[in-house]
Design an enzyme around this catalytic site. Structure first.
Site, PDB file in Angstrom:
ATOM      1  N   GLU A  67      69.385  -7.791 107.595  1.00 55.34           N
ATOM      2  CA  GLU A  67      69.056  -9.020 108.331  1.00 55.34           C
ATOM      3  C   GLU A  67      69.132  -8.799 109.837  1.00 55.34           C
ATOM      4  O   GLU A  67      68.348  -9.368 110.601  1.00 55.34           O
ATOM      5  CB  GLU A  67      70.007 -10.156 107.959  1.00 55.34           C
ATOM      6  CG  GLU A  67      69.759 -10.753 106.586  1.00 55.34           C
ATOM      7  CD  GLU A  67      70.655 -10.151 105.530  1.00 55.34           C
ATOM      8  OE1 GLU A  67      70.924  -8.921 105.585  1.00 55.34           O
ATOM      9  OE2 GLU A  67      71.095 -10.902 104.631  1.00 55.34           O
ATOM     10  N   HIS A  80      80.823 -13.828 105.515  1.00 56.10           N
ATOM     11  CA  HIS A  80      81.621 -13.077 104.529  1.00 56.10           C
ATOM     12  C   HIS A  80      83.027 -12.764 105.040  1.00 56.10           C
ATOM     13  O   HIS A  80      83.538 -11.670 104.804  1.00 56.10           O
ATOM     14  CB  HIS A  80      80.903 -11.784 104.143  1.00 56.10           C
ATOM     15  CG  HIS A  80      79.630 -12.012 103.375  1.00 56.10           C
ATOM     16  ND1 HIS A  80      79.599 -12.191 102.022  1.00 56.10           N
ATOM     17  CD2 HIS A  80      78.353 -12.133 103.803  1.00 56.10           C
ATOM     18  CE1 HIS A  80      78.345 -12.388 101.628  1.00 56.10           C
ATOM     19  NE2 HIS A  80      77.569 -12.367 102.691  1.00 56.10           N
ATOM     20  N   ASP A 106      75.171  -9.603 107.181  1.00 54.00           N
ATOM     21  CA  ASP A 106      74.191 -10.238 106.285  1.00 54.00           C
ATOM     22  C   ASP A 106      74.547 -11.703 106.032  1.00 54.00           C
ATOM     23  O   ASP A 106      75.687 -12.122 106.240  1.00 54.00           O
ATOM     24  CB  ASP A 106      74.175  -9.489 104.941  1.00 54.00           C
ATOM     25  CG  ASP A 106      75.555  -9.460 104.297  1.00 54.00           C
ATOM     26  OD1 ASP A 106      76.538  -9.160 105.008  1.00 54.00           O
ATOM     27  OD2 ASP A 106      75.670  -9.753 103.090  1.00 54.00           O
ATOM     28  N   GLU A 107      73.561 -12.429 105.553  1.00 53.55           N
ATOM     29  CA  GLU A 107      73.729 -13.805 105.030  1.00 53.55           C
ATOM     30  C   GLU A 107      74.598 -14.682 105.937  1.00 53.55           C
ATOM     31  O   GLU A 107      75.568 -15.267 105.486  1.00 53.55           O
ATOM     32  CB  GLU A 107      74.361 -13.752 103.628  1.00 53.55           C
ATOM     33  CG  GLU A 107      73.481 -13.049 102.618  1.00 53.55           C
ATOM     34  CD  GLU A 107      74.054 -13.093 101.201  1.00 53.55           C
ATOM     35  OE1 GLU A 107      73.337 -13.537 100.293  1.00 53.55           O
ATOM     36  OE2 GLU A 107      75.215 -12.678 101.004  1.00 53.55           O
ATOM     37  N   VAL A 108      74.239 -14.740 107.199  1.00 54.88           N
ATOM     38  CA  VAL A 108      75.039 -15.543 108.125  1.00 54.88           C
ATOM     39  C   VAL A 108      74.460 -16.963 108.190  1.00 54.88           C
ATOM     40  O   VAL A 108      73.344 -17.170 108.656  1.00 54.88           O
ATOM     41  CB  VAL A 108      75.080 -14.892 109.521  1.00 54.88           C
ATOM     42  CG1 VAL A 108      75.907 -15.758 110.468  1.00 54.88           C
ATOM     43  CG2 VAL A 108      75.677 -13.490 109.421  1.00 54.88           C
TER      44      VAL A 108
END
Ligand SMILES: *[C@@H]1O[C@H](CO)[C@@H](O)[C@H](O)[C@H]1NC(C)=O
Ligand SMILES: *[C@@H]1O[C@H](CO)[C@@H](O)[C@H](O)[C@H]1NC(C)=O
Ligand SMILES: *[C@@H]1O[C@H](CO)[C@@H](O)[C@H](O)[C@H]1NC(C)=O
Length: 539
Positions: free
Chosen positions: A383, A279, A332-334
Site C-alpha cells: 500500500e 495493526h 498496510d491497511e491503514v
C-alpha cells in the site's frame, strides 16, 4: 509393409502393457525411476544399479577448508544430518559384514569462505558428489561450497539421497555415482509466521525453522506484534508487552535472541516486523497515549512525538537482536478514521495543512527514517508503494500481497520487491491448492533482466488467525514446499504443469512426516485429512 506394421502393433501392445503395469504398480518410496530431490537442483546426474552403504562410523572431514567452524555450525549440521537419515528406522545390521569397498565412510566438506556471517545475498551454492564403489579406495562423499550455508544446503540434499534398505537393514545411497551442482534462483525465500493472532511457543517456532531448512527456505519473517497482542519484551519501553494475551504468552529478549541464533545455525535469517501505523492497537495497553483516544485506538497517534520515540526505542532494541539487513515496517491497511474523528489529531492535521492521506505518508516516511538511522534497509507492504511509491526511501523493498501485477510496477520504478500475492501464497487461505502455490511465478511479465534482479524473491504467509501450536505445521506443509521449489529451482527445471511433480512432492511430504513434521496430505487443499486408507505416497 506387412511385417513392419505387425511389429509396430507388437510394440504398441508392449508399450500399452508396460504403461498399464507401471501405473498399476504399488507406489514406491525408493529413489527409483527418477530423482526425488525437493527442491530440484540446477543439475543432477546419477548412476544406475550401484549403491553404497552408509558406514557405522560415517564421519565428517573438513581438510582443506578455509572455514574453521569455531562456532560449530558445520559440525552440528553434520550431526543433525546423521539424526535425519537414521530417524525413520533402526539400523540393526552388523556393518562389518560388508566389504569396505561397498561402504560410504564419510563426507568431505570444503568451504572456501572463513566467515560464518549469514546475511541477505550470502552465497548458498554447493556441489555434491557421491562416488561409485571403487575397490581398494575408501569412498567419501565430497561437498564443496563457498560458505557454510551452501554446505548446509548440500547436507540437506545429501540427506535426501539416503534411504533405508530393508534387505540389508542399513542406510544406503542408491544409484551412485551422483554429481549435483546447485544454487538458488532467488536470494529471499521466506515464510511468515504471526505471533500476535496466536502465540506460538518457542519449541514450535524452532520446529518450523527445522522444517524450513529441509525445503531450503531461508527467511523467517516474524510478524511479531499486531492489533491483538504484543508478546515481545522491549527493554526501551517495558510496558509494551502488557499487550500480550497473558503473562505466559510472551517472549523475553533472551527468547528472541535464541530464535535468531537457532535459525542462523540452520541458514535461516529472521526478518522482524513492526507493522505501523495500523495493526498496532495492542501497543496502547501498556502506553495508552499511543492511542488516538480510549474509544478510537488505532492507527497510532500520528500527532504525538511519543509515538515516534516508542518506534525509535523498538527499532533500537531490534537492532541489537535482529541483524538481518532489513526490518519490516508494515504500513498496510491503514484506516485513518480515528485521526479525523479525534479532536486533538484533527487540529494537528489542520495546523500542518495535512489530509489523512498526507499524515499516513508522513508517518510511514518518518518510521523509515528512524529504521535507516538504526542501520536497517526497509521492507513495507505494498500500500505504501501504491499510494506514494516515488517518495519511499530507495532502500525500500516493497512487499506485495494484494494481487498480481504489483512486482512489475515496483521494479519498473526501480525498487526491489518480494512477492506474496494473497491469491496464491497465503497459507491461511485453506482453499488455495498446492498446484497454485507451485505455479505462482514471481517474474511473471517481467522480461528486462535488470528489472528481474530487483525481484529479490518471495514469501508464503502463515497468518495466525486460524493457526496455533496445534495445527501450524500441517497448514504450512506441504504447500510451502511447492513455493519453495518455485523460489529455489531454476526456471527451466520447474514443471510447466504442477501435476508432473505430484509424486516427488508426495515423497517429500512423507519425508517430512518421517522426520516428525506434521505435513498434511498433498492431495486435497490446505491441511486436509487423508481421504481414506492408503499409502502416504499417493495422498
Ligand atoms: C560383526 O561381524 C564381524 C565380522 O563378521 C564379527 O567379527 C563381529 O563379531 C560381529 N559383531 C557383532 C556385534 O555381531
Ligand atoms: C582459501 O583461501 C585462500 C586465500 O584466500 C584461497 O587462495 C584458497 O583458494 C581458499 N581455499 C578454498 C578451498 O577455497
Ligand atoms: C475504520 O475505523 C473506524 C473507527 O474505528 C470504524 O468505525 C470503521 O468501521 C473502520 N472502517 C473500516 C473499513 O474498517
Amino acid at each position: 509393409m506387412a511385417p513392419h506394421s505387425h511389429s509396430s502393433a507388437i510394440l504398441l501392445l508392449l508399450l500399452f502393457f508396460y504403461f498399464s503395469v507401471s501405473f498399476a504398480a504399488p507406489p514406491s518410496n525408493e529413489i527409483a525411476g527418477g530423482v526425488r530431490i525437493w527442491p530440484l537442483p540446477v543439475s543432477v546426474t546419477h548412476g544406475g544399479h550401484h549403491r553404497l552403504y552408509v558406514a557405522k562410523d560415517f564421519h565428517l572431514i573438513t581438510q582443506g577448508s578455509n572455514f574453521s567452524d569455531a562456532s560449530r555450525i558445520l559440525e552440528d549440521g553434520f550431526s543433525r544430518l546423521l539424526d535425519l537419515v537414521r530417524v525413520a528406522h533402526v539400523v540393526d545390521a552388523n556393518l562389518s559384514r560388508f566389504a569396505s569397498s561397498s561402504l560410504l565412510h564419510g563426507i568431505h566438506i570444503v568451504v572456501s569462505s572463513p566467515s560464518d556471517e549469514l546475511q541477505y545475498g550470502v552465497d548458498e551454492s554447493y556441489r555434491l558428489s557421491v562416488p561409485g564403489p571403487a575397490p581398494g579406495k575408501p569412498a567419501y562423499a565430497y561437498l564443496q561450497a563457498r560458505t557454510v550455508y551452501g554446505a548446509l544446503h548440500g547436507l540437506q540434499t545429501f540427506s535426501q539421497l539416503c534411504s533405508f534398505n530393508f534387505e540389508s537393514r542399513v542406510i544406503e545411497v542408491r544409484m551412485v555415482p551422483w554429481n549435483i551442482i546447485d544454487q538458488p534462483r532467488f536470494s529471499y525465500r521466506g515464510l511468515l509466521i504471526d505471533t500476535s493472532r496466536h502465540y506460538q511457543p518457542l519449541a514450535v517456532i524452532k520446529k518450523v525453522i527445522d522444517s524450513m531448512a529441509y525445503a531450503k527456505l531461508n527467511v523467517l519473517h516474524w510478524h511479531i506484534v499486531d492489533t491483538q497482542s504484543f508478546p515481545l519484551e522491549m527493554p526501551s519501553f517495558p510496558n509494551l508487552w502488557f499487550g500480550a494475551y497473558s503473562k505466559q504468552e510472551r517472549y523475553t529478549i533472551a527468547d528472541a535472541t535464541e530464535i535468531v541464533r537457532y535459525a542462523q545455525r540452520r541458514g535461516v535469517s529472521v526478518l522482524a516486523e513492526v507493522d505501523v501505523p495500523g495493526h498496532a492497537l495492542s501497543w496502547g495497553v501498556g502506553y495508552p497515549a499511543l492511542w488516538p483516544s480510549k474509544d478510537c485506538q488505532q492507527p497510532l497517534d500520528v500527532s504525538n512525538e511519543f509515538t515516534f520515540q516508542v518506534i525509535d526505542g523498538i527499532l533500537s532494541d531490534f537492532s541489537k537482536i535482529f541483524k538481518y539487513r532489513f526490518v519490516h515496517l508494515g504500513g498496510d491497511e491503514v484506516n485513518t478514521t480515528c485521526w479525523t474523528v479525534t479532536p486533538h489529531i484533527k487540529n494537528w492535521l489542520r495546523k500542518k495543512g495535512m489530509k489523512e492521506s498526507d499524515a499516513y505518508k508522513y508517518f510511514v516516511l518518518r518510521a523509515q527514517k528512524i529504521a535507516l538511522s538504526h542501520g536497517y534497509e526497509l521492507v513495507n507492504w505494498e500500500e505504501t508503494f501504491n499510494d506514494f511509491g516515488s517518495e519511499l526511501s530507495r532502500k525500500t523493498v516493497v512487499h506485495n500481497w494484494l494481487g498480481t501485477g504489483v512486482a512489475q510496477k515496483v521494479v519498473a520504478a526501480g525498487l526491489r520487491c518480494i512477492v506474496s500475492n494473497q491469491d496464491s501464497w497465503y497459507l491461511d487461505h485453506i482453499d488455495t491448492s498446492w498446484e497454485k502455490f507451485y505455479a505462482n511465478e514471481p517474474l511473471q511479465n517481467i522480461k528486462n533482466p535488470r528489472q528481474q534482479k530487483l525481484v529479490i524473491g518471495g514469501e508464503v504467509c502463515m497468518w495466525g488467525e486460524v493457526v496455533d501450536a496445534s495445527n501450524i505445521e500441517q497448514t504450512i506443509w506441504p504447500r510451502a514446499a511447492a513455493a519453495a521449489e518455485r523460489l529455489w529451482t531454476q526456471y527451466d527445471n520447474l514443471a510447466k504443469d504442477p501435476r508432473q511433480v505430484f509424486a516427488r512432492l508426495a515423497h517429500f511430504r512423507c519425508l517430512l512426516n518421517q522426520r516428525g513434521i506434521d505435513a498434511a496430505p498433498v492431495s486435497g487443499l490446505g491441511r486436509s485429512d487423508p481421504w481414506g486408507p492408503g499409502s502416504c505416497f499417493v495422498q
